[in-house]
Enzyme design. Structure first.
Site, PDB file in Angstrom:
ATOM      1  N   VAL A   1      -7.983  11.739   9.234  1.00  0.00           N
ATOM      2  CA  VAL A   1      -8.366  10.910  10.192  1.00  0.00           C
ATOM      3  C   VAL A   1      -7.911   9.606  10.019  1.00  0.00           C
ATOM      4  CG1 VAL A   1      -9.722   9.890  11.974  1.00  0.00           C
ATOM      5  CG2 VAL A   1      -9.973  12.308  11.556  1.00  0.00           C
TER       6      VAL A   1
ATOM      7  N   ARG B   1       0.680  -1.134   0.103  1.00  0.00           N
ATOM      8  CA  ARG B   1       0.048  -0.086   0.120  1.00  0.00           C
ATOM      9  C   ARG B   1       0.805   1.302  -0.136  1.00  0.00           C
ATOM     10  NH1 ARG B   1      -2.711  -2.257   3.950  1.00  0.00           N
ATOM     11  NH2 ARG B   1      -2.371  -0.561   5.252  1.00  0.00           N
TER      12      ARG B   1
ATOM     13  N   TYR C   1      -0.360   4.167  -2.216  1.00  0.00           N
ATOM     14  CA  TYR C   1      -0.607   5.757  -1.564  1.00  0.00           C
ATOM     15  C   TYR C   1       0.314   6.615  -2.322  1.00  0.00           C
ATOM     16  CZ  TYR C   1      -2.863   3.188   2.232  1.00  0.00           C
ATOM     17  OH  TYR C   1      -3.742   2.520   3.103  1.00  0.00           O
TER      18      TYR C   1
ATOM     19  N   TYR D   1     -13.390   9.462   1.839  1.00  0.00           N
ATOM     20  CA  TYR D   1     -14.577   9.320   2.719  1.00  0.00           C
ATOM     21  C   TYR D   1     -14.247   9.521   4.099  1.00  0.00           C
ATOM     22  CZ  TYR D   1     -12.811   4.992   4.980  1.00  0.00           C
ATOM     23  OH  TYR D   1     -12.070   4.071   5.682  1.00  0.00           O
TER      24      TYR D   1
ATOM     25  N   HIS E   1     -13.449  11.792   7.545  1.00  0.00           N
ATOM     26  CA  HIS E   1     -12.615  12.990   7.703  1.00  0.00           C
ATOM     27  C   HIS E   1     -11.543  12.595   7.020  1.00  0.00           C
ATOM     28  CE1 HIS E   1      -9.959  16.041   9.180  1.00  0.00           C
ATOM     29  NE2 HIS E   1     -10.800  16.388  10.327  1.00  0.00           N
TER      30      HIS E   1
ATOM     31  N   ALA F   1     -15.626   8.223  11.258  1.00  0.00           N
ATOM     32  CA  ALA F   1     -15.946   6.960  11.695  1.00  0.00           C
ATOM     33  C   ALA F   1     -16.338   7.387  13.186  1.00  0.00           C
ATOM     34  CB  ALA F   1     -15.283   5.848  11.483  1.00  0.00           C
TER      35      ALA F   1
HETATM   36  C1  LIG Z   1      -7.962   4.463   6.763  1.00  0.00           C
HETATM   37  S1  LIG Z   1      -9.066   4.592   8.163  1.00  0.00           S
HETATM   38  C2  LIG Z   1     -10.021   5.945   7.585  1.00  0.00           C
HETATM   39  C3  LIG Z   1     -10.967   6.655   8.360  1.00  0.00           C
HETATM   40  C4  LIG Z   1     -11.702   7.816   7.824  1.00  0.00           C
HETATM   41  N1  LIG Z   1     -10.788   8.811   7.428  1.00  0.00           N
HETATM   42  C5  LIG Z   1     -12.669   8.440   8.775  1.00  0.00           C
HETATM   43  O1  LIG Z   1     -12.423   9.810   9.272  1.00  0.00           O
HETATM   44  O2  LIG Z   1     -13.508   7.787   9.146  1.00  0.00           O
HETATM   45  C6  LIG Z   1     -10.066   3.153   8.077  1.00  0.00           C
HETATM   46  C7  LIG Z   1     -10.586   2.639   9.332  1.00  0.00           C
HETATM   47  O3  LIG Z   1     -11.723   3.761   9.790  1.00  0.00           O
HETATM   48  C8  LIG Z   1     -12.871   2.836  10.221  1.00  0.00           C
HETATM   49  N2  LIG Z   1     -14.019   3.167   9.565  1.00  0.00           N
HETATM   50  C9  LIG Z   1     -14.045   3.227   8.003  1.00  0.00           C
HETATM   51  N3  LIG Z   1     -15.278   3.320   8.062  1.00  0.00           N
HETATM   52  C10 LIG Z   1     -16.146   2.981   8.979  1.00  0.00           C
HETATM   53  C11 LIG Z   1     -17.321   2.851   9.147  1.00  0.00           C
HETATM   54  N4  LIG Z   1     -18.347   3.106   8.249  1.00  0.00           N
HETATM   55  N5  LIG Z   1     -17.958   2.315  10.493  1.00  0.00           N
HETATM   56  C12 LIG Z   1     -17.045   2.328  11.322  1.00  0.00           C
HETATM   57  N6  LIG Z   1     -15.637   2.304  11.323  1.00  0.00           N
HETATM   58  C13 LIG Z   1     -15.177   2.654   9.864  1.00  0.00           C
HETATM   59  C14 LIG Z   1     -12.389   1.457  10.399  1.00  0.00           C
HETATM   60  O4  LIG Z   1     -11.579   1.322  11.396  1.00  0.00           O
HETATM   61  C15 LIG Z   1     -11.333   1.389   9.275  1.00  0.00           C
HETATM   62  O5  LIG Z   1     -10.578   0.279   9.229  1.00  0.00           O
END
Ligand SMILES: C[S@@+](CC[C@H](N)C(=O)[O-])C[C@H]1O[C@@H](n2cnc3c(N)ncnc32)[C@H](O)[C@@H]1O
Lengths: 249, 69
Positions: free
Chosen positions: A84, A53, A57, A79, A81, A111
């Site tokens: 984050v 990855r 990236y 998707y 933030h 999330a």
């Molecule tokens: C790379 S991070 C990105 C998070 C994203 N930037 C955010 O602000 O939610 C990916 C992780 O975010 C969490 N995540 C992403 N989508 C989610 C959802 N629909 N519900 C719960 N957790 C989520 C999970 O832990 C997932 O493995």
């Protein structure tokens, strides 16, 4: 996050006014964002099972920067933030700025935000600590078991290759053993998934930590671990503060 | 209304009652939801090797050095 619900007006406006939009997220969200700007390019094409990855990236950043360098008004729509637990958005902004282009991030609904709402958890109640699950395993971290612990990317916990789409039970077994230093196997944890569409319910599954090994995980699963210990008073500080107040009167 | 417009409305409009969706709309929605592929949500990397820190972040911009007075 959820189509229709989770977008800031300013983010929408940037998307609508961009020359080109790069998008990372669920295909239904992608269709939604395409309605805002039809010149959308998916960043999903850069992922492949078995592909490091770090390369993915870099390719994402390069794709965006190529358009920036061509003088276009570019939006990277990620998707949740964008800042984050997400590497490419931070990197592309740093690189663009370094090259003299105006670049900035606008916050989104993460999330984490949805988790607080759906699970009724306030991160300020006893404090909370967030870790990327693999990083939590690879490095020695000081866990505060009297605060919430939130683990992200648990679906690929322990992936050293940075190329897997999931890791299995053996990896989770190690994660559970690590967590056992602070949480017994009977400790209740929540698996959380915010729904992509408003006609679905969030996944809120309370299981024991021990059952986590067998649990069904996806790449969007987040794990919430409530405190296993009560807050311990810091009596010496309390006493010093009391003295301050006493002396002030 | 297209399926995506419907989904957008369901997510954004509190007065839009999902129970009032027609059978046809419900079918359209279920169809689009079931056909949507999953996606790769992973956007962060943690690899415990030396190379990682170089690859991970572009060089931090240096703060201007403080002048000694
Ligand atoms: C790379 S991070 C990105 C998070 C994203 N930037 C955010 O602000 O939610 C990916 C992780 O975010 C969490 N995540 C992403 N989508 C989610 C959802 N629909 N519900 C719960 N957790 C989520 C999970 O832990 C997932 O493995």
């Amino acid at each position: 996050m959820t189509v229709g619900a989770h977008i800031a007006p300013i983010a929408r406006s940037h998307i609508e006014n961009a020359d080109i939009v790069f998008f990372a997220g669920h295909p239904l969200m992608e269709m939604w964002v395409t309605e805002m700007n039809s010149n959308l390019h998916s960043l999903q094409v850069f992922y492949a099972e078995g592909k490091d990855r770090r390369i993915t990236y870099k390719e994402m950043v390069n794709a965006m920067m190529t358009e920036v360098r061509a003088g276009k008004k570019v939006v990277g729509a990620f998707y949740g933030h964008p800042g984050v637990f997400a590497l490419p958005p931070h990197n592309v902004i740093k690189i663009a700025k370094k090259e003299g282009y105006a670049a900035h991030m606008v916050p989104g609904i993460s999330a984490e935000d949805c988790l607080y709402a759906d699970l009724g958890v306030d991160p300020g109640k006893v404090g909370s600590q967030h870790f990327e699950a693999s990083q939590f395993m690879f490095y020695q971290r000081q866990v505060d078991p009297s605060a919430y612990l939130i683990l992200w990317q648990v679906g690929i916990a322990g992936d050293k290759s940075a190329a897997k789409f999931s890791t299995g039970k053996a990896y989770r077994q190690i994660l559970v053993e690590l967590l056992n230093e602070n949480y017994p196997n009977e400790h209740k944890v929540a698996l959380y998934e915010c729904p992509t569409v408003a006609i679905r319910e969030p996944r809120i599954e309370w299981i024991t930590l021990g059952d986590f090994i067998e649990a069904e995980l996806s790449l969007i699963t987040t794990m919430l671990i409530p405190p296993s210990q009560k807050l311990l008073k810091n009596q010496s500080i309390i006493d010093r503060l009391a003295l301050l107040e006493k002396n002030a009167h | 209304m297209t399926a995506i417009t419907l989904l957008e409305k369901l997510g954004a409009d509190a007065s839009f009652d999902p129970s009032l969706l027609s059978a046809q709309d419900k079918e359209t929605l279920e169809d689009i939801i079931s056909k949507a592929n999953t996606f790769n949500a992973i956007e962060l990397i943690s690899v415990p090797d030396e190379k990682e820190s170089e690859e991970k972040e572009p060089e931090e911009e240096k703060e201007p050095e403080e002048k000694q007075s």
